[in-house]
Design a protein around this motif. Structure first.
Motif, PDB file in Angstrom:
ATOM      1  N   UNK A  34     -21.110 -54.952 -18.781  1.00 23.28           N
ATOM      2  CA  UNK A  34     -21.313 -55.822 -17.600  1.00 23.28           C
ATOM      3  C   UNK A  34     -20.082 -56.689 -17.365  1.00 23.28           C
ATOM      4  N   UNK A  35     -19.516 -57.230 -18.425  1.00 21.23           N
ATOM      5  CA  UNK A  35     -18.346 -58.104 -18.330  1.00 21.23           C
ATOM      6  C   UNK A  35     -17.158 -57.350 -17.734  1.00 21.23           C
ATOM      7  N   UNK A  36     -16.933 -56.124 -18.192  1.00 20.93           N
ATOM      8  CA  UNK A  36     -15.830 -55.304 -17.674  1.00 20.93           C
ATOM      9  C   UNK A  36     -16.072 -54.967 -16.208  1.00 20.93           C
ATOM     10  N   UNK A  37     -17.294 -54.570 -15.874  1.00 23.62           N
ATOM     11  CA  UNK A  37     -17.621 -54.212 -14.489  1.00 23.62           C
ATOM     12  C   UNK A  37     -17.449 -55.404 -13.552  1.00 23.62           C
ATOM     13  N   UNK A  38     -17.847 -56.590 -13.999  1.00 26.79           N
ATOM     14  CA  UNK A  38     -17.727 -57.792 -13.158  1.00 26.79           C
ATOM     15  C   UNK A  38     -16.265 -58.164 -12.893  1.00 26.79           C
ATOM     16  N   UNK A  39     -15.376 -57.663 -13.713  1.00 27.98           N
ATOM     17  CA  UNK A  39     -13.951 -57.896 -13.483  1.00 27.98           C
ATOM     18  C   UNK A  39     -13.349 -56.838 -12.552  1.00 27.98           C
ATOM     19  N   UNK A  40     -14.189 -55.903 -12.128  1.00 27.79           N
ATOM     20  CA  UNK A  40     -13.713 -54.847 -11.249  1.00 27.79           C
ATOM     21  C   UNK A  40     -12.836 -53.829 -11.959  1.00 27.79           C
ATOM     22  N   UNK A  41     -13.092 -53.628 -13.232  1.00 29.61           N
ATOM     23  CA  UNK A  41     -12.289 -52.708 -14.040  1.00 29.61           C
ATOM     24  C   UNK A  41     -13.191 -51.685 -14.690  1.00 29.61           C
TER      25      UNK A  41
END
Length: 152
Positions: A34-41
């Protein structure tokens, strides 16, 4: 001027707990995806960046930051000392209060203000800030309960 009382062994243990919690918090077991996705990566982008980074330096720096947080909390803990002797449970509750106070007074508003102006998703702030909250409370409990055990 009198230097504040600090139990450096408790600071070391609290620093280690903060560091280890970060490893767990940002792992696939908890919030990494989730953290990676929220960074748009993507995970692949993160792995590629990690391959080119000085990971030992990043881990050492993160550990030192945890030690600094634990030390600063140990200094602030001097303001949370009870007037008389009390149970380890009461000291532990004081540790929770110390963690909440330091998170709410310093980490949460600072990170929230930065989050607002960086235009990052609110959920990203929540993941990062919740890590700070849990780590501050755990560090507070370690520092104050250790003090309470020594007071007996």
């Amino acid at each position: 001027m009198q230097l504040p009382t600090v139990n450096y062994l408790a600071v070391l243990v609290a620093g280690i707990v903060i560091f280890l919690l970060g490893g767990l918090w940002y792992s696939p077991i908890l919030f990494a995806k989730k953290w990676i996705a929220l960074q748009g990566r993507t995970e692949e982008q993160m792995r590629a960046d990690a391959a080119g980074a000085n990971m030992p330096l990043m881990y050492r720096s993160s550990f030192v930051c945890g030690l600094i947080i634990a030390w600063a909390m140990a200094v602030v803990a001097n303001c949370f000392m009870p007037a008389g002797a009390s149970s380890v449970g009461a000291w532990t509750l004081r540790g929770v209060k110390l963690g909440l106070f330091t998170w709410f007074g310093f980490a949460a508003p600072t990170s929230y203000a930065m989050s607002i102006f960086s235009m990052k998703p609110r959920q990203l702030w929540l993941i990062d800030s919740a890590y700070n909250l849990v780590s501050f409370v755990l560090a507070g409990v370690i520092l104050m309960a250790w003090t309470g055990m020594g007071a007996k």
